[in-house]
Design a protein around this motif. Structure first.
Motif, PDB file in Angstrom:
ATOM      1  N   MET B   1     -28.040  31.367 -14.234  1.00  0.00           N
ATOM      2  CA  MET B   1     -27.309  32.661 -14.302  1.00  0.00           C
ATOM      3  C   MET B   1     -26.173  32.928 -13.273  1.00  0.00           C
ATOM      4  O   MET B   1     -26.222  32.379 -12.200  1.00  0.00           O
ATOM      5  CB  MET B   1     -28.477  33.826 -14.007  1.00  0.00           C
ATOM      6  CG  MET B   1     -28.279  34.852 -15.242  1.00  0.00           C
ATOM      7  SD  MET B   1     -29.386  36.161 -14.694  1.00  0.00           S
ATOM      8  CE  MET B   1     -30.876  35.225 -14.177  1.00  0.00           C
ATOM      9  N   LEU B   2     -24.950  33.541 -13.752  1.00  0.00           N
ATOM     10  CA  LEU B   2     -23.977  33.389 -13.077  1.00  0.00           C
ATOM     11  C   LEU B   2     -23.576  34.997 -12.804  1.00  0.00           C
ATOM     12  O   LEU B   2     -23.484  35.745 -13.621  1.00  0.00           O
ATOM     13  CB  LEU B   2     -22.691  32.738 -13.648  1.00  0.00           C
ATOM     14  CG  LEU B   2     -21.426  32.510 -13.050  1.00  0.00           C
ATOM     15  CD1 LEU B   2     -21.660  31.729 -11.642  1.00  0.00           C
ATOM     16  CD2 LEU B   2     -20.442  31.653 -13.965  1.00  0.00           C
ATOM     17  N   PHE B   3     -23.426  35.382 -11.415  1.00  0.00           N
ATOM     18  CA  PHE B   3     -23.014  36.599 -10.920  1.00  0.00           C
ATOM     19  C   PHE B   3     -21.818  36.477 -10.338  1.00  0.00           C
ATOM     20  O   PHE B   3     -21.539  35.523  -9.664  1.00  0.00           O
ATOM     21  CB  PHE B   3     -24.204  36.991 -10.082  1.00  0.00           C
ATOM     22  CG  PHE B   3     -25.612  37.342 -10.552  1.00  0.00           C
ATOM     23  CD1 PHE B   3     -25.813  38.657 -11.158  1.00  0.00           C
ATOM     24  CD2 PHE B   3     -26.544  36.439 -10.386  1.00  0.00           C
ATOM     25  CE1 PHE B   3     -27.082  38.822 -11.969  1.00  0.00           C
ATOM     26  CE2 PHE B   3     -27.876  36.525 -11.138  1.00  0.00           C
ATOM     27  CZ  PHE B   3     -27.952  37.875 -11.977  1.00  0.00           C
ATOM     28  N   CYS B   4     -20.966  37.524 -10.669  1.00  0.00           N
ATOM     29  CA  CYS B   4     -19.789  37.706  -9.648  1.00  0.00           C
ATOM     30  C   CYS B   4     -19.190  39.109  -9.310  1.00  0.00           C
ATOM     31  O   CYS B   4     -19.849  40.188  -9.916  1.00  0.00           O
ATOM     32  CB  CYS B   4     -18.644  37.092 -10.597  1.00  0.00           C
ATOM     33  SG  CYS B   4     -16.911  37.247 -10.073  1.00  0.00           S
ATOM     34  N   ASP B   5     -18.935  39.291  -7.848  1.00  0.00           N
ATOM     35  CA  ASP B   5     -18.871  40.292  -7.160  1.00  0.00           C
ATOM     36  C   ASP B   5     -17.348  40.368  -6.751  1.00  0.00           C
ATOM     37  O   ASP B   5     -16.910  39.624  -5.920  1.00  0.00           O
ATOM     38  CB  ASP B   5     -19.737  40.578  -6.017  1.00  0.00           C
ATOM     39  CG  ASP B   5     -19.269  41.579  -4.902  1.00  0.00           C
ATOM     40  OD1 ASP B   5     -18.666  42.469  -5.224  1.00  0.00           O
ATOM     41  OD2 ASP B   5     -19.643  41.419  -3.770  1.00  0.00           O
ATOM     42  N   ILE B   6     -16.607  41.259  -7.691  1.00  0.00           N
ATOM     43  CA  ILE B   6     -15.126  41.090  -7.261  1.00  0.00           C
ATOM     44  C   ILE B   6     -14.602  42.295  -6.255  1.00  0.00           C
ATOM     45  O   ILE B   6     -14.925  43.474  -6.693  1.00  0.00           O
ATOM     46  CB  ILE B   6     -14.482  41.355  -8.741  1.00  0.00           C
ATOM     47  CG1 ILE B   6     -15.089  40.239  -9.660  1.00  0.00           C
ATOM     48  CG2 ILE B   6     -12.936  40.953  -8.494  1.00  0.00           C
ATOM     49  CD1 ILE B   6     -14.700  40.498 -11.205  1.00  0.00           C
ATOM     50  N   GLY B   7     -13.691  41.734  -5.522  1.00  0.00           N
ATOM     51  CA  GLY B   7     -13.164  42.703  -4.424  1.00  0.00           C
ATOM     52  C   GLY B   7     -11.952  42.752  -4.479  1.00  0.00           C
ATOM     53  O   GLY B   7     -11.113  42.379  -5.258  1.00  0.00           O
ATOM     54  N   LEU B  14     -22.413  33.728  -7.421  1.00  0.00           N
ATOM     55  CA  LEU B  14     -23.660  33.279  -7.196  1.00  0.00           C
ATOM     56  C   LEU B  14     -24.043  32.707  -8.561  1.00  0.00           C
ATOM     57  O   LEU B  14     -24.241  33.231  -9.437  1.00  0.00           O
ATOM     58  CB  LEU B  14     -24.457  34.284  -6.684  1.00  0.00           C
ATOM     59  CG  LEU B  14     -26.078  33.794  -6.013  1.00  0.00           C
ATOM     60  CD1 LEU B  14     -25.740  33.013  -4.915  1.00  0.00           C
ATOM     61  CD2 LEU B  14     -26.932  34.788  -6.105  1.00  0.00           C
ATOM     62  N   GLU B  15     -24.102  31.243  -8.291  1.00  0.00           N
ATOM     63  CA  GLU B  15     -24.934  30.531  -9.598  1.00  0.00           C
ATOM     64  C   GLU B  15     -26.271  30.048  -9.057  1.00  0.00           C
ATOM     65  O   GLU B  15     -26.341  29.153  -8.392  1.00  0.00           O
ATOM     66  CB  GLU B  15     -23.986  29.498  -9.956  1.00  0.00           C
ATOM     67  CG  GLU B  15     -24.426  28.878 -11.332  1.00  0.00           C
ATOM     68  CD  GLU B  15     -23.422  28.080 -11.927  1.00  0.00           C
ATOM     69  OE1 GLU B  15     -22.177  27.689 -11.244  1.00  0.00           O
ATOM     70  OE2 GLU B  15     -23.255  27.747 -13.263  1.00  0.00           O
ATOM     71  N   MET B 197     -27.653  43.212  -8.134  1.00  0.00           N
ATOM     72  CA  MET B 197     -27.399  42.938  -9.247  1.00  0.00           C
ATOM     73  C   MET B 197     -28.388  42.353 -10.143  1.00  0.00           C
ATOM     74  O   MET B 197     -28.721  42.688 -11.110  1.00  0.00           O
ATOM     75  CB  MET B 197     -25.910  42.020  -9.353  1.00  0.00           C
ATOM     76  CG  MET B 197     -24.739  42.801  -8.714  1.00  0.00           C
ATOM     77  SD  MET B 197     -23.411  41.522  -8.310  1.00  0.00           S
ATOM     78  CE  MET B 197     -22.947  40.990 -10.197  1.00  0.00           C
ATOM     79  N   LYS B 198     -29.274  41.401  -9.290  1.00  0.00           N
ATOM     80  CA  LYS B 198     -30.393  40.786  -9.999  1.00  0.00           C
ATOM     81  C   LYS B 198     -31.423  41.811 -10.270  1.00  0.00           C
ATOM     82  O   LYS B 198     -31.980  41.476 -11.285  1.00  0.00           O
ATOM     83  CB  LYS B 198     -31.023  39.722  -8.933  1.00  0.00           C
ATOM     84  CG  LYS B 198     -30.226  38.470  -8.795  1.00  0.00           C
ATOM     85  CD  LYS B 198     -31.070  37.539  -7.905  1.00  0.00           C
ATOM     86  CE  LYS B 198     -30.134  35.990  -8.149  1.00  0.00           C
ATOM     87  NZ  LYS B 198     -30.679  35.237  -7.198  1.00  0.00           N
ATOM     88  N   LYS B 199     -31.480  42.887  -9.326  1.00  0.00           N
ATOM     89  CA  LYS B 199     -32.473  43.798  -9.763  1.00  0.00           C
ATOM     90  C   LYS B 199     -32.170  44.239 -11.216  1.00  0.00           C
ATOM     91  O   LYS B 199     -33.000  44.925 -11.948  1.00  0.00           O
ATOM     92  CB  LYS B 199     -32.482  44.780  -8.578  1.00  0.00           C
ATOM     93  CG  LYS B 199     -33.790  45.831  -8.513  1.00  0.00           C
ATOM     94  CD  LYS B 199     -33.637  46.610  -7.256  1.00  0.00           C
ATOM     95  CE  LYS B 199     -34.628  47.628  -7.521  1.00  0.00           C
ATOM     96  NZ  LYS B 199     -34.578  48.714  -6.343  1.00  0.00           N
TER      97      LYS B 199
END
Lengths: 209, 209
Positions: B1-7, B14-15, B197-199
């Motif tokens: 799963m691929l997560f992305c936090d954009i600032g 996070l993969e 985000m995972k939650k």
């Protein structure tokens, strides 16, 4: 008698009881026949000032007990006026100096309030706003404007409080009055740096000849 | 799963257990066939992200109790992971949020450490220097480098200490580890925002379909 305290963005003048401020550009146009007793922390102006015959640098006359390396002459001049206490000069930077028994114990530096605003605007357009000068320290902020104001004002307040303990606080500089209001027993003196310069003249009356 | 936090300056990914950071320029070049679950606080990228079919915005799925107006989704995601405590996210800005009984009590903002350095350099060339990360809080500084470091680090420290009282402190962000070291009983969690985000994914498993 004409005194001048030259900083990085402005030159502040005191003529008898008249106080006025020139930008550095205006300062370079300023002409006078009088002797001008000055101190200067602006590196760019050092050579210019040496070339001006009626400008008299007071820096060499300050005899000041410190082990601090490279203490700005404006900070020395302000410290020169007290024997004991903490001096906060709140301009483009906020300098805090601690004096006990006429000895400088050290000091530290924070960005000035206007420069905090600039840096927030630089970080994100969402953080570009005026500060709320009335923000409460007793409740956590609930919007961006208060969040920025609380961060800046309370962090400055806590650090000065931590430094002062029971010492007397002397504020000067453009934001000095505003910050002084956070403290009981704080004195705001717009002319603190000039008082240090005047003390030099009293100690060296031949400078007037 | 691929997560992305954009600032505002970077996009953090996070993969599975692999963490990596792209600049915004690199991010705009980044292509993937996978679904990317993201949150974003960068106004300039809102339209771009909407146009990307495999980018799934997690923001609408956060159910979060606060009266704070305009709380950034990255702050919400971090707060979403704890029921009680203080969260410090130390990046280009330092955000501090206070949670009690799963309710957000408010928060505030300071400039990030790198941005303090930038603003000092902007104020005067004399204030342009690296910080001393080892500066002592127990003696007043005796040179410019220490004076700047003490001003920044101690003011941040005192404000976080004043906020935390006896609450648990959770640090994240690029300078989170450094700041956490000033406190006993502080936790540094690089992935705090991703945990929030995972939650959301756990609470909304149909997002995976």
């Amino acid at each position: 008698m004409l005194f001048c305290d030259i900083g990085n963005s402005n030159a502040n003048f005191l003529e008898d009881h008249k106080y006025f401020t020139l930008s550095i550009e205006q300062f370079l146009e300023f002409k006078s026949e009088q002797k001008i007793f000055y101190i200067n922390v602006n590196e760019n102006l050092k050579n210019y000032l040496k070339s001006q015959k009626n400008f008299i640098d007071l820096e060499p006359f300050f005899v000041f007990d410190t082990i601090y390396q490279g203490l700005g002459i404006d900070r020395i001049a302000a410290c020169y006026t007290i024997d004991d206490g903490v001096i906060v000069d709140a301009g483009s930077a906020i300098t805090i100096d601690i004096i006990a028994n006429s000895i400088h114990l050290g000091g530290f530096i924070l960005p000035g309030i206007t420069n905090f605003r600039k840096i927030y605007a630089h970080i994100s357009p969402r953080l570009k706003c005026e500060f709320n000068t009335q923000v409460s320290f007793d409740a956590f902020p609930q919007k961006t404007k208060d969040a920025l104001s609380y961060g800046v004002f309370k962090s400055i307040y806590l650090l000065i409080k931590d430094t002062a303990q029971n010492k007397k606080l002397y504020f000067t500089g453009g934001d000095g009055q505003f910050l002084a209001n956070y403290f009981d027993n704080a004195i705001y003196d717009k002319l603190l740096v000039f008082r240090g310069m005047k003390k030099i003249i009293q100690e060296n009356p031949n400078l007037l000849i």
